[in-house]
Design a protein around this motif. Structure first.
Motif, PDB file in Angstrom:
ATOM      1  N   THR A   1      73.134  22.788  27.638  1.00 19.17           N
ATOM      2  CA  THR A   1      72.756  22.772  29.045  1.00 19.17           C
ATOM      3  C   THR A   1      72.144  24.099  29.455  1.00 19.17           C
ATOM      4  O   THR A   1      72.405  25.148  28.855  1.00 19.17           O
ATOM      5  CB  THR A   1      73.966  22.473  29.945  1.00 19.17           C
ATOM      6  N   GLY A   2      71.318  24.062  30.479  1.00 19.96           N
ATOM      7  CA  GLY A   2      70.713  25.276  30.998  1.00 19.96           C
ATOM      8  C   GLY A   2      69.976  25.007  32.290  1.00 19.96           C
ATOM      9  O   GLY A   2      69.736  23.850  32.669  1.00 19.96           O
ATOM     10  N   ALA A   3      69.606  26.081  32.971  1.00 16.48           N
ATOM     11  CA  ALA A   3      68.886  25.991  34.234  1.00 16.48           C
ATOM     12  C   ALA A   3      67.861  27.103  34.305  1.00 16.48           C
ATOM     13  O   ALA A   3      68.126  28.233  33.881  1.00 16.48           O
ATOM     14  CB  ALA A   3      69.857  26.091  35.417  1.00 16.48           C
ATOM     15  N   SER A   4      66.676  26.782  34.813  1.00 18.85           N
ATOM     16  CA  SER A   4      65.644  27.778  35.078  1.00 18.85           C
ATOM     17  C   SER A   4      65.323  27.725  36.560  1.00 18.85           C
ATOM     18  O   SER A   4      66.002  27.031  37.323  1.00 18.85           O
ATOM     19  CB  SER A   4      64.396  27.491  34.241  1.00 18.85           C
ATOM     20  N   ASP A   5      64.271  28.426  36.965  1.00 14.40           N
ATOM     21  CA  ASP A   5      63.912  28.385  38.381  1.00 14.40           C
ATOM     22  C   ASP A   5      63.241  27.077  38.772  1.00 14.40           C
ATOM     23  O   ASP A   5      62.926  26.872  39.943  1.00 14.40           O
ATOM     24  CB  ASP A   5      63.005  29.562  38.737  1.00 14.40           C
ATOM     25  N   ARG A   6      63.024  26.173  37.812  1.00 16.89           N
ATOM     26  CA  ARG A   6      62.364  24.920  38.146  1.00 16.89           C
ATOM     27  C   ARG A   6      63.007  23.687  37.538  1.00 16.89           C
ATOM     28  O   ARG A   6      62.599  22.570  37.863  1.00 16.89           O
ATOM     29  CB  ARG A   6      60.901  24.970  37.736  1.00 16.89           C
ATOM     30  N   ALA A   7      63.990  23.849  36.659  1.00 21.24           N
ATOM     31  CA  ALA A   7      64.529  22.665  35.976  1.00 21.24           C
ATOM     32  C   ALA A   7      65.963  22.873  35.529  1.00 21.24           C
ATOM     33  O   ALA A   7      66.468  24.006  35.426  1.00 21.24           O
ATOM     34  CB  ALA A   7      63.656  22.319  34.764  1.00 21.24           C
ATOM     35  N   LEU A   8      66.624  21.728  35.262  1.00 17.61           N
ATOM     36  CA  LEU A   8      67.919  21.664  34.572  1.00 17.61           C
ATOM     37  C   LEU A   8      67.719  20.825  33.329  1.00 17.61           C
ATOM     38  O   LEU A   8      66.862  19.956  33.299  1.00 17.61           O
ATOM     39  CB  LEU A   8      68.972  20.978  35.454  1.00 17.61           C
ATOM     40  N   TRP A   9      68.542  21.056  32.308  1.00 21.17           N
ATOM     41  CA  TRP A   9      68.437  20.252  31.101  1.00 21.17           C
ATOM     42  C   TRP A   9      69.758  20.257  30.345  1.00 21.17           C
ATOM     43  O   TRP A   9      70.638  21.085  30.589  1.00 21.17           O
ATOM     44  CB  TRP A   9      67.312  20.765  30.192  1.00 21.17           C
ATOM     45  N   GLY A  10      69.875  19.296  29.442  1.00 22.48           N
ATOM     46  CA  GLY A  10      71.077  19.215  28.618  1.00 22.48           C
ATOM     47  C   GLY A  10      71.026  18.002  27.720  1.00 22.48           C
ATOM     48  O   GLY A  10      70.177  17.118  27.880  1.00 22.48           O
ATOM     49  N   LEU A  11      71.945  17.954  26.752  1.00 25.03           N
ATOM     50  CA  LEU A  11      72.070  16.844  25.814  1.00 25.03           C
ATOM     51  C   LEU A  11      73.418  16.182  26.041  1.00 25.03           C
ATOM     52  O   LEU A  11      74.462  16.843  26.006  1.00 25.03           O
ATOM     53  CB  LEU A  11      71.958  17.342  24.371  1.00 25.03           C
TER      54      LEU A  11
END
Length: 440
Positions: free
Chosen positions: A45-55
């Motif tokens: 998982t992670g977060a940037s200034d424009r998105a979240l993501w994960g498996l």
């Protein structure tokens, strides 16, 4: 656009869990998303200034890749769900809202997806490469439409002479044959109207009256097409749209009526099926009071474009209206970031129905109309529910719609409700308890 910093915070405002779950297409999705909002179910998982993501590990060997673009939000997931957002996207966003997703660098599969979305958003509508050929195609289609509607007019005249007695014995085959004929004639709007008429046959005790109403509207569109050159331009545009003639986006942006306002997002309705997902977003101008309808389509299994705002927020921008006798559908050009909005002013039940009658007078084929009802309470109505105002007048809620969330928010108090109204009843979208909007 939302800007994420450590702990899942946003420069525009903090998303709480309730706001995230308000994006769910139905209560089952919201519940499933909450069940997946546990870190042990996720990796990468992670977060940037424009998105979240994960498996997220599912029942298969490979985990599902899930990403959320926060500007919309928009969603991408490798799971087979046709719901947007799916339960994995909801679970990931709940984790983020609780501050359990840490900042990181976007993996390639996330950054590539966002860049593709940006390119599509910036792409301008192309010009017709061969205007002469396009004109010839349009003429051939006009001939097919006229021939198909002439055949339909003859069939309708036959039904008037024969009467509808015993029509249920032959209705299904005849109406579906006619619908297929309208598809061949390149009149998809009329084909849809014929299918709706077929669906009425045999449904409840009052189906003959409902069928007559549906056939009357079909007859009206056929008659209007026969007198198309004599109609006012706005009504002629409406007739052609109802038949199924498309209106190019470039024409709407260039020639459509334009209004600038702070547009309150009253709510949204998502209708998925096996082939196409349709989303309707209803807006109302804070200054003009005008209604706007933003239609979005996606093939089954594909994500919809991001929402312009959350229900209960203002979207500053320009609406470019499609032509028609009842300008309602529009394209939105957002000019400034969305902002919170107060509870909207609403109408009594009688006033709301009067606004619907005015809309039908302008466009008798209009199927839906947004209503904002003030100081209403949910109440039992036969086997279903209705929204009742302080005078005792009420509007029936569509059968099958789950009122539990509305009941929980209301708790017996009067609330403001934004809903979509059609002949089947009321479909609540958003309610306000004091100034707090809740997506239903």
């Amino acid at each position: 656009m939302l800007r994420v910093v450590a702990g899942g915070r946003s420069g525009v405002g903090l998303w709480d869990v309730e706001q995230v779950l308000g994006l769910a297409s139905d209560p089952a999705s919201a519940k499933a998303g909450q069940g997946l909002a546990r870190l042990e179910k996720w990796t990468g998982t992670g977060a940037s200034d424009r998105a979240l993501w994960g498996l997220c590990q599912g029942s298969g060997k490979q985990p599902y890749q899930t990403a959320v673009e926060l500007a919309g939000p928009a969603y991408k997931c490798s799971c087979p769900s046709r719901k947007f957002p799916c339960k994995h996207a909801l679970g990931l966003m709940v984790l983020w809202a609780r501050g359990e997703v840490t900042p990181g660098d976007e993996p390639e599969w996330v950054s590539g997806w966002i860049e593709q979305r940006t390119e599509r958003a910036e792409r301008k509508p192309g010009e017709v490469s061969d205007p002469v050929a396009a004109q010839e195609r349009a003429a051939r289609r006009a001939d097919r439409v006229s021939a198909g509607l002439a055949e339909l007019a003859g069939w309708l005249d036959d039904q008037v002479r024969q009467g509808l007695g015993g029509f249920d014995q032959r209705a299904y085959g005849e109406l579906h044959r006619l619908a297929a004929r309208m598809v061949d004639a390149q009149a998809p709007g009329v084909a849809g109207a014929v299918r709706r008429a077929a669906a009425v046959v045999g449904r409840g005790h009052g189906w003959p009256g409902e069928l007559l109403e549906e056939l009357s509207l079909i007859h009206l569109i056929v008659a209007a097409h026969a007198h198309l050159p004599d109609l006012p331009p706005s009504l002629a545009d409406t007739v052609q749209t109802r038949i199924g003639w498309p209106t190019e986006t470039a024409r709407v942006l260039a020639d459509g009526e334009k209004l600038h306002d702070d547009w309150l997002m009253l709510g949204r309705v998502v209708e998925p099926d096996d082939r196409l997902t349709v989303r309707r977003v209803w807006l109302r101008g804070a200054t003009t009071g005008r209604i706007g309808l933003i239609l979005t389509f996606a093939a089954a299994g594909r994500p919809l474009d991001p929402l312009p705002a959350r229900p209960g927020e203002y979207v500053p921008g320009d609406l470019s209206y499609y032509p028609g006798a009842l300008p309602m559908r529009a394209l939105l050009t957002q000019t400034d970031p969305r902002t919170p909005a107060p509870r909207p002013a609403g109408l009594t039940v009688r006033q709301a129905l009067a606004s619907y009658v005015e809309a039908l007078a302008a466009d008798p084929w209009n199927e839906r109309w947004p209503l904002v009802l003030e100081d209403v309470r949910p109440a039992r109505h036969g086997d279903g529910w209705a929204l009742v105002d302080e005078t005792g007048d009420g509007l029936e809620i569509q059968s099958g719609w789950d009122p539990l969330k509305l009941l929980a928010v209301s708790a017996g108090d009067a609330v403001t409700v934004a809903a979509e109204w059609n002949r089947a009843g009321l479909r609540p979208m958003t309610c306000w308890h004091n100034d707090r909007p809740v997506t239903l």
